[in-house]
Design an enzyme around this catalytic site. Structure first.
Site, short mmCIF file in Angstrom:
data_model
loop_
_atom_site.label_atom_id
_atom_site.label_comp_id
_atom_site.label_asym_id
_atom_site.label_seq_id
_atom_site.Cartn_x
_atom_site.Cartn_y
_atom_site.Cartn_z
N ASN A 78 0.86 -1.19 0.00
CA ASN A 78 0.00 0.00 0.00
C ASN A 78 0.90 1.24 0.00
OD1 ASN A 78 -1.38 2.30 1.10
ND2 ASN A 78 -3.07 0.96 1.64
N ASP B 266 -0.13 4.49 -0.19
CA ASP B 266 -0.86 5.73 0.13
C ASP B 266 0.03 6.81 0.73
OD1 ASP B 266 -3.23 4.61 -0.64
OD2 ASP B 266 -3.96 4.20 1.39
N HIS B 267 0.98 6.39 1.59
CA HIS B 267 1.71 7.42 2.33
C HIS B 267 2.83 8.08 1.54
CE1 HIS B 267 -0.98 6.87 5.51
NE2 HIS B 267 -0.69 5.60 5.64
N ARG C 23 2.85 19.10 0.71
CA ARG C 23 3.29 20.31 -0.01
C ARG C 23 2.43 20.61 -1.24
NH1 ARG C 23 8.72 21.98 1.25
NH2 ARG C 23 8.67 22.02 3.51
N HIS D 177 -5.69 3.67 -1.62
CA HIS D 177 -7.02 4.03 -1.11
C HIS D 177 -7.32 5.44 -1.60
CE1 HIS D 177 -9.75 4.25 2.76
NE2 HIS D 177 -10.40 4.56 1.65
N ARG E 193 -9.61 8.17 -0.97
CA ARG E 193 -10.59 8.53 0.05
C ARG E 193 -11.47 9.66 -0.44
NH1 ARG E 193 -8.70 6.43 5.36
NH2 ARG E 193 -10.52 7.46 6.17
N ARG F 139 -7.27 12.87 0.77
CA ARG F 139 -6.16 13.37 1.60
C ARG F 139 -4.81 12.88 1.12
NH1 ARG F 139 -7.27 9.97 7.12
NH2 ARG F 139 -9.29 10.93 6.88
N HIS F 140 -4.79 11.73 0.42
CA HIS F 140 -3.50 11.31 -0.14
C HIS F 140 -3.63 10.98 -1.62
CE1 HIS F 140 -5.20 7.57 1.37
NE2 HIS F 140 -4.74 7.71 2.59
N GLU G 293 -8.71 0.44 -2.75
CA GLU G 293 -9.56 0.48 -1.56
C GLU G 293 -10.46 1.70 -1.69
OE1 GLU G 293 -6.99 0.87 1.78
OE2 GLU G 293 -6.04 -1.05 1.46
N THR H 268 -7.04 6.58 10.07
CA THR H 268 -6.88 5.47 9.13
C THR H 268 -8.15 4.63 9.24
OG1 THR H 268 -5.50 3.59 8.48
CG2 THR H 268 -5.62 4.06 10.84
N THR H 269 -8.27 3.55 8.46
CA THR H 269 -9.51 2.78 8.47
C THR H 269 -9.69 2.07 9.80
OG1 THR H 269 -9.05 2.41 6.14
CG2 THR H 269 -10.89 1.20 7.07
N GLU I 14 -10.84 -9.58 3.09
CA GLU I 14 -9.61 -9.13 3.75
C GLU I 14 -9.94 -8.94 5.23
OE1 GLU I 14 -7.27 -6.03 1.94
OE2 GLU I 14 -6.29 -5.56 3.85
N HIS J 103 -3.70 -4.45 7.63
CA HIS J 103 -3.84 -3.29 8.51
C HIS J 103 -3.00 -3.43 9.78
CE1 HIS J 103 -5.80 0.58 9.04
NE2 HIS J 103 -5.50 0.38 10.31
N GLY J 104 -2.10 -2.49 9.95
CA GLY J 104 -1.26 -2.43 11.16
C GLY J 104 -0.16 -3.48 11.18
N GLY K 177 1.24 -1.33 4.34
CA GLY K 177 1.62 -0.01 3.85
C GLY K 177 2.49 0.80 4.79
N HIS K 178 1.89 1.27 5.88
CA HIS K 178 2.55 2.26 6.72
C HIS K 178 3.93 1.83 7.19
CE1 HIS K 178 3.14 4.86 10.28
NE2 HIS K 178 2.53 5.76 9.52
N1 PXP Z 1 -5.73 -3.11 4.05
C1 PXP Z 1 -6.75 -2.20 4.08
C2 PXP Z 1 -8.10 -2.63 3.64
C3 PXP Z 1 -6.50 -0.88 4.50
O1 PXP Z 1 -7.52 0.01 4.53
C4 PXP Z 1 -5.18 -0.50 4.85
C5 PXP Z 1 -4.89 0.92 5.21
O2 PXP Z 1 -5.18 1.77 4.15
C6 PXP Z 1 -4.17 -1.47 4.77
C7 PXP Z 1 -4.47 -2.77 4.41
C8 PXP Z 1 -2.75 -1.15 5.09
O3 PXP Z 1 -2.62 -0.83 6.44
P1 PXP Z 1 -1.25 -0.30 7.00
O4 PXP Z 1 -0.94 0.99 6.31
O5 PXP Z 1 -1.50 -0.15 8.46
O6 PXP Z 1 -0.21 -1.35 6.68
#
Ligand code: PXP
Length: 234
Positions: free
Chosen positions: A7, A9-10, A18, A43, A45, A49-50, A70, A100-101, A148, A188-189, A210-211
């Site tokens: 992921n 996104d970040h 910026r 994602h 949104r 935001r990103h 997403e 976050t979600t 998921e 997630h996480g 992702g993060h």
């Molecule tokens: N899966 C889903 C469905 C998510 O919404 C997210 C966060 O956007 C992730 C995975 C990735 O989560 P993380 O950034 O905490 O790894």
């Protein structure tokens, strides 16, 4: 062997800080793919935001693996998805104020039509839900291809008993998902410390992370970045 969805996104979060042109998510996707990512996840949104629609369009043209979008199940996002055709849409709950979600999607009868519309456009439908037996059965009934499992609770727990109970809940959920003929995915996480335990269950086909990957990339790249600027300044 499980697949890795990265992921990115970040990367866009940093760019939007910026509102400029760097860092470019298309480059990030290319680097991720060259280093083994099996899928790129973004994602888009409601508050943009990103990731922006521009990113979705460019990534659709440039990604060589698979693109997983997403999104919330709003009319706007459904029509964007049907036009751009990511390989997979993962439906997630979305609240404007959340960081976050938070928590999984609550599936309702109205989702039946949403799933059908996306599937008609040739898109795989995945739903992001808690490891909850009732919700998994509902996902199957409504026509989801993939589930998921939201691993956020597992990732946040601090004591061993809670962690082990949640792993059992996640494992039971994944067994049911597969028994019902859907793909079992987790995300997630997840980070460099807590992912192995879920990989060891040997039940998930794919992990979306992702993060923690983007956070680590900041530090693995910082030395080179400072040294290069130092050369310019000197
Ligand atoms: N899966 C889903 C469905 C998510 O919404 C997210 C966060 O956007 C992730 C995975 C990735 O989560 P993380 O950034 O905490 O790894």
């Amino acid at each position: 062997m499980a697949l890795l969805g990265v992921n990115i996104d970040h990367i866009a979060t940093l760019r939007e800080a910026r509102k400029g042109i760097e860092p470019e998510p298309v480059y990030a996707a290319g680097i991720a793919e060259q280093n083994g990512a099996d899928q790129i996840t973004i994602h888009v949104r409601e508050d943009r935001r990103h990731m922006q629609e521009r990113d979705l369009k460019l990534l659709r043209q440039t990604i060589q693996t698979k693109l997983n979008l997403e999104m919330a199940s709003t009319e706007e996002m459904i029509s964007i998805a049907c036009a751009i055709k990511p390989d997979t849409v993962t439906l997630v709950p979305e609240k404007r104020e959340e960081l976050t979600t938070e928590g999984g999607l609550i599936l309702k009868e109205k989702h039946r039509e949403v799933f059908a519309t996306l599937k008609k456009a040739g898109i795989e439908v995945s739903v992001f839900i808690e490891p909850d037996i009732k919700m998994i059965k509902k996902a199957k009934d409504l026509g989801a291809d993939t589930v998921e499992i939201h691993t956020g609770k597992y990732a946040n727990f601090k004591n061993k008993i809670d962690i082990n109970n949640e792993i059992k809940r996640i494992n039971d959920a994944a067994i049911l998902i597969k028994k019902l003929g859907m793909r079992a995915v987790a995300g997630h996480g997840l980070n460099y410390y807590n992912t192995q335990k879920l990989v060891d269950l040997n039940i998930f086909e794919e992990f979306n992370i992702g993060h923690s990957i983007i956070s680590r990339a900041v530090f693995s790249g910082l030395s080179e970045a400072v040294l290069t600027m130092k050369l310019i300044v000197e």
